[in-house]
Scaffold this active site. Structure first.
Site, PDB file in Angstrom:
ATOM      1  N   GLU A  40      -6.625  10.115   0.486  1.00 36.08           N
ATOM      2  CA  GLU A  40      -6.588   8.738   0.974  1.00 36.08           C
ATOM      3  C   GLU A  40      -7.160   7.757  -0.047  1.00 36.08           C
ATOM      4  OE1 GLU A  40      -4.967   7.610   3.371  1.00 36.08           O
ATOM      5  OE2 GLU A  40      -4.459   9.472   4.399  1.00 36.08           O
ATOM      6  N   GLN A  45      -3.424   1.722  -3.367  1.00 31.24           N
ATOM      7  CA  GLN A  45      -2.784   1.001  -4.468  1.00 31.24           C
ATOM      8  C   GLN A  45      -1.948   1.899  -5.379  1.00 31.24           C
ATOM      9  OE1 GLN A  45      -3.288  -2.363  -4.538  1.00 31.24           O
ATOM     10  NE2 GLN A  45      -4.746  -2.275  -2.861  1.00 31.24           N
ATOM     11  N   THR A  46      -1.617   3.120  -4.939  1.00 33.27           N
ATOM     12  CA  THR A  46      -0.937   4.068  -5.820  1.00 33.27           C
ATOM     13  C   THR A  46       0.154   4.804  -5.048  1.00 33.27           C
ATOM     14  OG1 THR A  46      -3.077   4.398  -6.936  1.00 33.27           O
ATOM     15  CG2 THR A  46      -1.316   5.923  -7.503  1.00 33.27           C
ATOM     16  N   GLY A  84      -6.190   4.488 -12.451  1.00 37.17           N
ATOM     17  CA  GLY A  84      -6.669   3.112 -12.359  1.00 37.17           C
ATOM     18  C   GLY A  84      -7.653   2.893 -11.220  1.00 37.17           C
ATOM     19  N   TYR A 123      -9.789   1.690   7.338  1.00 38.08           N
ATOM     20  CA  TYR A 123      -8.585   2.511   7.246  1.00 38.08           C
ATOM     21  C   TYR A 123      -8.918   3.946   6.847  1.00 38.08           C
ATOM     22  CZ  TYR A 123      -4.656   4.896   5.260  1.00 38.08           C
ATOM     23  OH  TYR A 123      -3.752   5.867   4.968  1.00 38.08           O
ATOM     24  N   ASP A 141      -3.212   0.406   7.563  1.00 34.93           N
ATOM     25  CA  ASP A 141      -3.065  -0.084   6.195  1.00 34.93           C
ATOM     26  C   ASP A 141      -1.859  -1.017   6.144  1.00 34.93           C
ATOM     27  OD1 ASP A 141      -0.901   1.608   6.417  1.00 34.93           O
ATOM     28  OD2 ASP A 141      -1.359   2.780   4.612  1.00 34.93           O
ATOM     29  N   SER A 321      -6.377  -6.408 -10.746  1.00 33.17           N
ATOM     30  CA  SER A 321      -6.099  -7.175  -9.531  1.00 33.17           C
ATOM     31  C   SER A 321      -6.311  -8.673  -9.743  1.00 33.17           C
ATOM     32  CB  SER A 321      -6.988  -6.683  -8.385  1.00 33.17           C
ATOM     33  OG  SER A 321      -8.356  -6.786  -8.748  1.00 33.17           O
TER      34      SER A 321
END
Length: 383
Positions: A40, A45-46, A84, A123, A141, A321
């Site tokens: 998780e 973001q991936t 990242g 989340y 999410d 970001s």
């Protein structure tokens, strides 16, 4: 607000669809809360396709809470290299160490304890509790908010905290008894595979019949989401400093400070450039090295390194970001013989001369990894 029939239909159809069509993902092959937690965090973001090989390597290297808790941070960052958002890895290790110390290496199974762990938000807490322990906790999410916005025709901005609260309450009400893990994963799966951000595949959706957004012809307009500010552009000059003579295969790297962006990771020395850093760039010759030399020399002089002549090597860019880096990379040498790799004099503690093979010992942000790989590939081709 929403009919019992509409909610019951959604829960039953979604759960049945997921159990027939779910993807075979490595973290779904057990209920190991530690593995689910890792997956998780990696998936934030991936993309799933990117995460799978990282997940395999990570759990092979750190198979237990104890193994990750006791690992040197540099090893953890190296295993994370390329994913990242490195604060995710640091927060994960910090939280795992807390689990090791406070809970004997067993990931806790209460909302209060899981949510209190570093880097674990609502989340992630909901995902761990529902998937690993089958607790009826929502895991909301972006995928889930998109599905719920469309199915229930919710037109509130999903970037607002009040909308998230509404979604979490609704998602919790939808969880079928005894099936929290499968239901929450089904919601995520539907958003990832069918109810996609653009061009949703409504005709193959298991809950299309009672989807209010589709009935209103608004499926493509939902969810409502206020646009985030674009990352600010920032131009930088990068120094790719080579060894000389018998040490020509080495380059100089340095470690970033212990706090802040990309903390403690390794990089090539670089300095902020005046202006955009791209005006007048020629794709063959590159920008004028004079302003780069001035900016980098001032930067490196502070560490007593000195800087020889520069020649442009390549452009590069990287988006965080909140910042978009536009980089001009220059090849050069250190203008201080006592600090060259063949010298016995020590470098400043946060610098290293490395070969291509030694790159494997250090964790680099993606952009510097790309630059170094391009440099060593060119050297190999020239030799």
């Amino acid at each position: 607000m929403y009919s019992t029939e509409q909610k019951q239909y959604f829960s039953e159809k979604l759960l049945s669809w997921y159990r027939r069509h779910k993807r075979d993902l490595p973290w779904r092959r057990s209920r190991n809360p530690y593995h689910i937690w890792i997956s998780e965090i990696m998936l934030q973001q991936t993309r799933v396709e990117t995460v799978i090989p990282y997940f395999h390597r990570f759990v092979d290297k750190f198979p237990t809470v104890e193994a990750l808790a006791e690992a040197p941070e540099d090893e953890v960052l190296k295993a994370w290299e390329g994913l990242g958002y490195y604060s995710r890895a640091r927060n994960l290790q910090s939280a795992v160490r807390e689990v090791q110390e406070r809970y004997g290496g067993v990931v806790p199974d209460t909302k209060e304890e899981v949510f209190a762990l570093k880097g674990v938000g609502p989340y992630t807490a909901g995902a761990i509790l529902s998937i690993a322990y089958n607790k009826p906790e929502p895991a909301v999410d972006g995928n889930v908010m998109r599905v719920l916005s469309r199915y229930f025709l919710i037109e509130e901005d999903i970037m607002k905290g009040s909308t998230r609260v509404l979604m979490e309450k609704l998602a919790k009400e939808l969880i079928p008894e005894g099936a929290a893990g499968d239901f929450n994963q089904g919601l995520m799966e539907l958003g990832a595979m069918v109810c996609t951000p653009k061009s949703p595949h409504c005709l193959t959706c298991p809950v299309m019949l009672h989807c209010s957004g589709r009935a209103a012809g608004m499926e493509a307009e939902l969810p409502v989401k206020k646009k985030a500010k674009p990352p600010r552009p920032e131009s930088r000059y990068v120094a790719l400093l080579e060894g000389t003579g018998g040490q020509a295969g080495r380059v100089l790297i340095r470690q970033r400070p212990a706090e802040g962006l990309l903390a403690r990771m390794w990089e090539l020395p670089h300095a902020l450039a005046p202006g955009t850093g791209t005006d007048g760039r020629d794709t063959a010759q590159g920008p004028d090295p004079a302003p780069a030399h001035e900016a980098l020399a001032e930067h490196l002089d502070a560490d007593g390194l000195g800087l020889g002549e520069l020649r442009w090597f390549m452009p590069a860019e990287h988006t965080f970001s909140h910042i978009h880096w536009e980089l001009d990379v220059f090849l050069g040498t250190v203008d201080n013989p006592s600090l060259l790799p063949e010298s016995s004099a020590p470098l400043p503690s946060h610098y290293r001369w490395i070969t291509r093979e030694e790159m494997e010992q250090y964790a680099f942000p993606n952009v510097f990894l790309r630059i170094l790989k391009a440099y060593f590939k060119e050297r190999e081709g020239a030799s």
